[in-house]
Design a protein around this motif. Structure first.
Motif, PDB file in Angstrom:
ATOM      1  N   PRO A   2      -0.503 -30.609 -39.683  1.00 55.37           N
ATOM      2  CA  PRO A   2      -1.110 -29.405 -40.272  1.00 55.37           C
ATOM      3  C   PRO A   2      -0.203 -28.836 -41.357  1.00 55.37           C
ATOM      4  O   PRO A   2       1.008 -28.893 -41.264  1.00 55.37           O
ATOM      5  N   GLU A   3      -0.815 -28.289 -42.354  1.00 55.41           N
ATOM      6  CA  GLU A   3      -0.076 -27.667 -43.440  1.00 55.41           C
ATOM      7  C   GLU A   3       0.043 -26.175 -43.157  1.00 55.41           C
ATOM      8  O   GLU A   3      -0.906 -25.544 -42.709  1.00 55.41           O
ATOM      9  N   VAL A   4       1.217 -25.627 -43.423  1.00 56.22           N
ATOM     10  CA  VAL A   4       1.439 -24.197 -43.264  1.00 56.22           C
ATOM     11  C   VAL A   4       1.537 -23.595 -44.653  1.00 56.22           C
ATOM     12  O   VAL A   4       2.320 -24.040 -45.489  1.00 56.22           O
ATOM     13  N   LEU A   5       0.711 -22.613 -44.904  1.00 56.20           N
ATOM     14  CA  LEU A   5       0.699 -21.923 -46.182  1.00 56.20           C
ATOM     15  C   LEU A   5       1.086 -20.479 -45.931  1.00 56.20           C
ATOM     16  O   LEU A   5       0.406 -19.775 -45.183  1.00 56.20           O
ATOM     17  N   ALA A   6       2.187 -20.069 -46.516  1.00 50.75           N
ATOM     18  CA  ALA A   6       2.615 -18.681 -46.403  1.00 50.75           C
ATOM     19  C   ALA A   6       2.345 -18.009 -47.740  1.00 50.75           C
ATOM     20  O   ALA A   6       2.775 -18.506 -48.780  1.00 50.75           O
ATOM     21  N   MET A   7       1.595 -16.931 -47.701  1.00 49.33           N
ATOM     22  CA  MET A   7       1.264 -16.200 -48.929  1.00 49.33           C
ATOM     23  C   MET A   7       1.517 -14.718 -48.716  1.00 49.33           C
ATOM     24  O   MET A   7       1.301 -14.211 -47.626  1.00 49.33           O
ATOM     25  N   GLN A   8       1.941 -14.090 -49.775  1.00 45.83           N
ATOM     26  CA  GLN A   8       2.027 -12.638 -49.770  1.00 45.83           C
ATOM     27  C   GLN A   8       1.103 -12.146 -50.864  1.00 45.83           C
ATOM     28  O   GLN A   8       1.341 -12.393 -52.044  1.00 45.83           O
ATOM     29  N   CYS A   9       0.013 -11.532 -50.455  1.00 47.99           N
ATOM     30  CA  CYS A   9      -0.939 -11.014 -51.433  1.00 47.99           C
ATOM     31  C   CYS A   9      -1.816  -9.977 -50.753  1.00 47.99           C
ATOM     32  O   CYS A   9      -1.865  -9.893 -49.534  1.00 47.99           O
ATOM     33  N   ASP A  10      -2.487  -9.212 -51.569  1.00 46.40           N
ATOM     34  CA  ASP A  10      -3.472  -8.272 -51.066  1.00 46.40           C
ATOM     35  C   ASP A  10      -4.656  -9.097 -50.568  1.00 46.40           C
ATOM     36  O   ASP A  10      -5.216  -9.899 -51.322  1.00 46.40           O
ATOM     37  N   ILE A  11      -5.029  -8.921 -49.312  1.00 46.45           N
ATOM     38  CA  ILE A  11      -6.114  -9.738 -48.761  1.00 46.45           C
ATOM     39  C   ILE A  11      -7.412  -9.555 -49.542  1.00 46.45           C
ATOM     40  O   ILE A  11      -8.228 -10.461 -49.612  1.00 46.45           O
ATOM     41  N   LEU A  12      -7.580  -8.414 -50.180  1.00 51.24           N
ATOM     42  CA  LEU A  12      -8.799  -8.180 -50.951  1.00 51.24           C
ATOM     43  C   LEU A  12      -8.769  -8.869 -52.314  1.00 51.24           C
ATOM     44  O   LEU A  12      -9.778  -8.889 -53.017  1.00 51.24           O
ATOM     45  N   ALA A  13      -7.629  -9.441 -52.672  1.00 50.00           N
ATOM     46  CA  ALA A  13      -7.502 -10.152 -53.946  1.00 50.00           C
ATOM     47  C   ALA A  13      -6.909 -11.546 -53.740  1.00 50.00           C
ATOM     48  O   ALA A  13      -6.328 -12.114 -54.644  1.00 50.00           O
ATOM     49  N   CYS A  14      -7.077 -12.090 -52.573  1.00 39.95           N
ATOM     50  CA  CYS A  14      -6.508 -13.398 -52.250  1.00 39.95           C
ATOM     51  C   CYS A  14      -7.319 -14.495 -52.958  1.00 39.95           C
ATOM     52  O   CYS A  14      -8.541 -14.525 -52.847  1.00 39.95           O
ATOM     53  N   PRO A  15      -6.650 -15.407 -53.642  1.00 41.74           N
ATOM     54  CA  PRO A  15      -7.359 -16.389 -54.454  1.00 41.74           C
ATOM     55  C   PRO A  15      -7.889 -17.613 -53.685  1.00 41.74           C
ATOM     56  O   PRO A  15      -8.424 -18.525 -54.299  1.00 41.74           O
ATOM     57  N   LEU A  16      -7.783 -17.619 -52.389  1.00 42.85           N
ATOM     58  CA  LEU A  16      -8.217 -18.800 -51.639  1.00 42.85           C
ATOM     59  C   LEU A  16      -9.739 -18.879 -51.540  1.00 42.85           C
ATOM     60  O   LEU A  16     -10.416 -17.864 -51.369  1.00 42.85           O
ATOM     61  N   PRO A  17     -10.268 -20.098 -51.590  1.00 43.95           N
ATOM     62  CA  PRO A  17     -11.721 -20.252 -51.444  1.00 43.95           C
ATOM     63  C   PRO A  17     -12.180 -20.052 -50.001  1.00 43.95           C
ATOM     64  O   PRO A  17     -11.364 -20.005 -49.071  1.00 43.95           O
ATOM     65  N   ALA A  18     -13.468 -19.970 -49.823  1.00 45.22           N
ATOM     66  CA  ALA A  18     -14.062 -19.810 -48.485  1.00 45.22           C
ATOM     67  C   ALA A  18     -13.773 -21.038 -47.628  1.00 45.22           C
ATOM     68  O   ALA A  18     -13.576 -22.137 -48.145  1.00 45.22           O
ATOM     69  N   ASP A  19     -13.759 -20.819 -46.318  1.00 50.11           N
ATOM     70  CA  ASP A  19     -13.617 -21.902 -45.331  1.00 50.11           C
ATOM     71  C   ASP A  19     -12.357 -22.736 -45.553  1.00 50.11           C
ATOM     72  O   ASP A  19     -12.384 -23.960 -45.476  1.00 50.11           O
ATOM     73  N   THR A  20     -11.239 -22.058 -45.806  1.00 52.45           N
ATOM     74  CA  THR A  20      -9.989 -22.746 -46.137  1.00 52.45           C
ATOM     75  C   THR A  20      -8.965 -22.719 -45.008  1.00 52.45           C
ATOM     76  O   THR A  20      -8.242 -23.686 -44.808  1.00 52.45           O
ATOM     77  N   LEU A  21      -8.893 -21.629 -44.267  1.00 47.91           N
ATOM     78  CA  LEU A  21      -7.772 -21.413 -43.347  1.00 47.91           C
ATOM     79  C   LEU A  21      -8.167 -21.581 -41.883  1.00 47.91           C
ATOM     80  O   LEU A  21      -9.289 -21.288 -41.490  1.00 47.91           O
ATOM     81  N   ASP A  22      -7.201 -22.016 -41.092  1.00 51.18           N
ATOM     82  CA  ASP A  22      -7.385 -22.116 -39.646  1.00 51.18           C
ATOM     83  C   ASP A  22      -6.963 -20.838 -38.934  1.00 51.18           C
ATOM     84  O   ASP A  22      -7.422 -20.564 -37.830  1.00 51.18           O
ATOM     85  N   ALA A  23      -6.072 -20.064 -39.552  1.00 46.36           N
ATOM     86  CA  ALA A  23      -5.610 -18.825 -38.926  1.00 46.36           C
ATOM     87  C   ALA A  23      -5.109 -17.862 -39.989  1.00 46.36           C
ATOM     88  O   ALA A  23      -4.546 -18.271 -41.005  1.00 46.36           O
ATOM     89  N   ILE A  24      -5.342 -16.597 -39.739  1.00 49.51           N
ATOM     90  CA  ILE A  24      -4.775 -15.507 -40.536  1.00 49.51           C
ATOM     91  C   ILE A  24      -4.079 -14.597 -39.539  1.00 49.51           C
ATOM     92  O   ILE A  24      -4.687 -14.118 -38.583  1.00 49.51           O
ATOM     93  N   PHE A  25      -2.794 -14.375 -39.765  1.00 45.51           N
ATOM     94  CA  PHE A  25      -1.959 -13.612 -38.841  1.00 45.51           C
ATOM     95  C   PHE A  25      -1.541 -12.310 -39.519  1.00 45.51           C
ATOM     96  O   PHE A  25      -0.874 -12.324 -40.542  1.00 45.51           O
ATOM     97  N   MET A  26      -1.965 -11.195 -38.942  1.00 42.74           N
ATOM     98  CA  MET A  26      -1.608  -9.869 -39.458  1.00 42.74           C
ATOM     99  C   MET A  26      -0.753  -9.177 -38.404  1.00 42.74           C
ATOM    100  O   MET A  26      -1.273  -8.647 -37.429  1.00 42.74           O
TER     101      MET A  26
END
Length: 112
Positions: A2-26
């Motif tokens: 599995p690939e781990v992607l760490a991003m720091q961004c405003d979730i309302l402006a996150c550039p990821l496409p739909a159906d991309t992530l397995d988990a979002i940890f807040m």
């Protein structure tokens, strides 16, 4: 692997496409969101079916309430079970775990 992607961004402006992530940890930040409903909508959009939104705070909801009552910090309460359920179920997500203990807040919603 599995690939781990760490991003720091405003979730309302996150550039990821739909159906991309397995988990979002807040962790220790949900009370700081200005628009929780919009943040949950974006999380649901980015999660794959079976993906999980994990909302946690290592000191628990009572600690956050204590901060609100005794400091000038601008922080909102962590959602109780009913409120968390109301936030995520319209978004094709099921609450799969809700734990509200004195020293741990953990709410998990899994996308259908």
């Amino acid at each position: 692997h599995p690939e781990v992607l760490a991003m720091q961004c405003d979730i309302l402006a996150c550039p990821l496409p739909a159906d991309t992530l397995d988990a979002i940890f807040m962790n220790a930040m949900f009370g700081n969101l200005a628009d929780r409903a919009a943040a949950c909508r974006e999380a649901a959009r980015m999660l794959r079916p079976g993906g999980r939104l994990i909302v946690s705070h290592p000191e628990g909801r009572a600690f956050v309430e204590h901060l609100r009552a005794t400091t000038d910090l601008i922080v909102d309460s962590l959602p109780d079970r009913q409120t968390f359920h109301a936030l995520v179920t319209p978004l094709r997500m099921d609450v799969t775990l809700y734990q509200d203990d004195p020293k741990l807040y953990l709410a998990i919603a899994t996308r259908r």
